[in-house]
Write a protein that holds these residues in place. Sequence first.
Motif, PDB file in Angstrom:
ATOM      1  N   UNK A 180       0.802  -1.225   0.000  1.00 42.79           N
ATOM      2  CA  UNK A 180       0.000   0.000   0.000  1.00 42.79           C
ATOM      3  C   UNK A 180       0.828   1.265   0.000  1.00 42.79           C
ATOM      4  N   UNK A 181       2.132   1.152   0.221  1.00 43.33           N
ATOM      5  CA  UNK A 181       3.016   2.318   0.176  1.00 43.33           C
ATOM      6  C   UNK A 181       3.410   2.653  -1.261  1.00 43.33           C
ATOM      7  N   UNK A 182       3.101   1.784  -2.192  1.00 46.22           N
ATOM      8  CA  UNK A 182       3.444   2.005  -3.598  1.00 46.22           C
ATOM      9  C   UNK A 182       2.868   3.326  -4.096  1.00 46.22           C
ATOM     10  N   UNK A 183       3.692   4.079  -4.814  1.00 49.52           N
ATOM     11  CA  UNK A 183       3.234   5.360  -5.351  1.00 49.52           C
ATOM     12  C   UNK A 183       4.404   6.247  -5.722  1.00 49.52           C
ATOM     13  N   UNK A 184       4.084   7.470  -6.136  1.00 46.31           N
ATOM     14  CA  UNK A 184       5.094   8.478  -6.460  1.00 46.31           C
ATOM     15  C   UNK A 184       5.213   9.413  -5.269  1.00 46.31           C
ATOM     16  N   UNK A 185       6.404   9.538  -4.727  1.00 43.68           N
ATOM     17  CA  UNK A 185       6.652  10.406  -3.587  1.00 43.68           C
ATOM     18  C   UNK A 185       7.344  11.678  -4.075  1.00 43.68           C
ATOM     19  N   UNK A 186       6.737  12.801  -3.765  1.00 42.35           N
ATOM     20  CA  UNK A 186       7.221  14.100  -4.221  1.00 42.35           C
ATOM     21  C   UNK A 186       7.582  14.973  -3.034  1.00 42.35           C
ATOM     22  N   UNK A 187       8.728  15.632  -3.111  1.00 47.06           N
ATOM     23  CA  UNK A 187       9.016  16.659  -2.124  1.00 47.06           C
ATOM     24  C   UNK A 187       8.786  18.016  -2.775  1.00 47.06           C
ATOM     25  N   UNK A 188       8.412  18.988  -1.975  1.00 43.97           N
ATOM     26  CA  UNK A 188       8.118  20.320  -2.490  1.00 43.97           C
ATOM     27  C   UNK A 188       8.544  21.349  -1.459  1.00 43.97           C
ATOM     28  N   UNK A 189       9.245  22.369  -1.915  1.00 39.68           N
ATOM     29  CA  UNK A 189       9.733  23.396  -1.001  1.00 39.68           C
ATOM     30  C   UNK A 189       9.028  24.718  -1.206  1.00 39.68           C
ATOM     31  N   UNK A 190       8.882  25.454  -0.113  1.00 41.74           N
ATOM     32  CA  UNK A 190       8.332  26.807  -0.165  1.00 41.74           C
ATOM     33  C   UNK A 190       9.484  27.784  -0.021  1.00 41.74           C
ATOM     34  N   UNK A 191       9.634  28.667  -1.003  1.00 43.47           N
ATOM     35  CA  UNK A 191      10.680  29.684  -0.937  1.00 43.47           C
ATOM     36  C   UNK A 191      10.081  30.977  -0.401  1.00 43.47           C
TER      37      UNK A 191
END
Lengths: 114, 112
Positions: B82-93
């Motif tokens: 169930x952890x399968x997927x696309x993991x994205x990180x995103x930063x706030x500048x």
Amino acid sequence: GAGVSQSPSNKVTEKGKDVELRCDPISGHTALYWYRQRLGQGLEFLIYFQGNSAPDKSGLPSDRFSAERTGESVSTLTIQRTQQEDSAVYLCASSLSYNTGELFFGEGSRLTVL
Amino acid sequence: TQLLEQSPQFLSIQEGENLTVYCNSSSVFSSLQWYRQEPGEGPVLLVTVVTGGEVKKLKRLTFQFGDARKDSSLHITAAQPGDTGLYLCAGVQGEYGNKLVFGAGTILRVKS
């Protein structure tokens, strides 16, 4: 529904045609964002709205791209004279305001330009 | 060139294994978020880290923000299908706002 709604979910068009993509944000969310996701790449910021104003249009790739928002609700992203490189998933998100709140994303509109 | 570099790009592991995903940048971010995206759906926020050195846990997921607020990691213990997927990180500048800069993502596949 309670979430962000986008339409159409899939759009196939011929090069040179214009397309319109629609986003219905969560009710009460004043901020609305458009992102583009190309295959194998992360999300690319296009534009955001606070209310009906677009303070930051810096991510729009060219003057063929435009967006508007009315009634502090629905937003439309228009791509004129589509090119093959415009093929991507266009994601819309909304948040309570630009300064606060989690972004909630819609399922996206997949655009294929032949 | 991505402002946020994620590694690895793709990870295929067996159920029960541990893994770590990295998100690196030369820029400083006021906060950093991790999302998971499943096919045909939009990204869903997992966590936001704000303070340098901060560690947050979400069940089997552990998120860390680097001391200099330029990098982050996501560690999953005893991965499940169930952890399968696309993991994205995103930063706030900048100090305010929700204009996110995304990494290209890590595709995770957990086999049973």
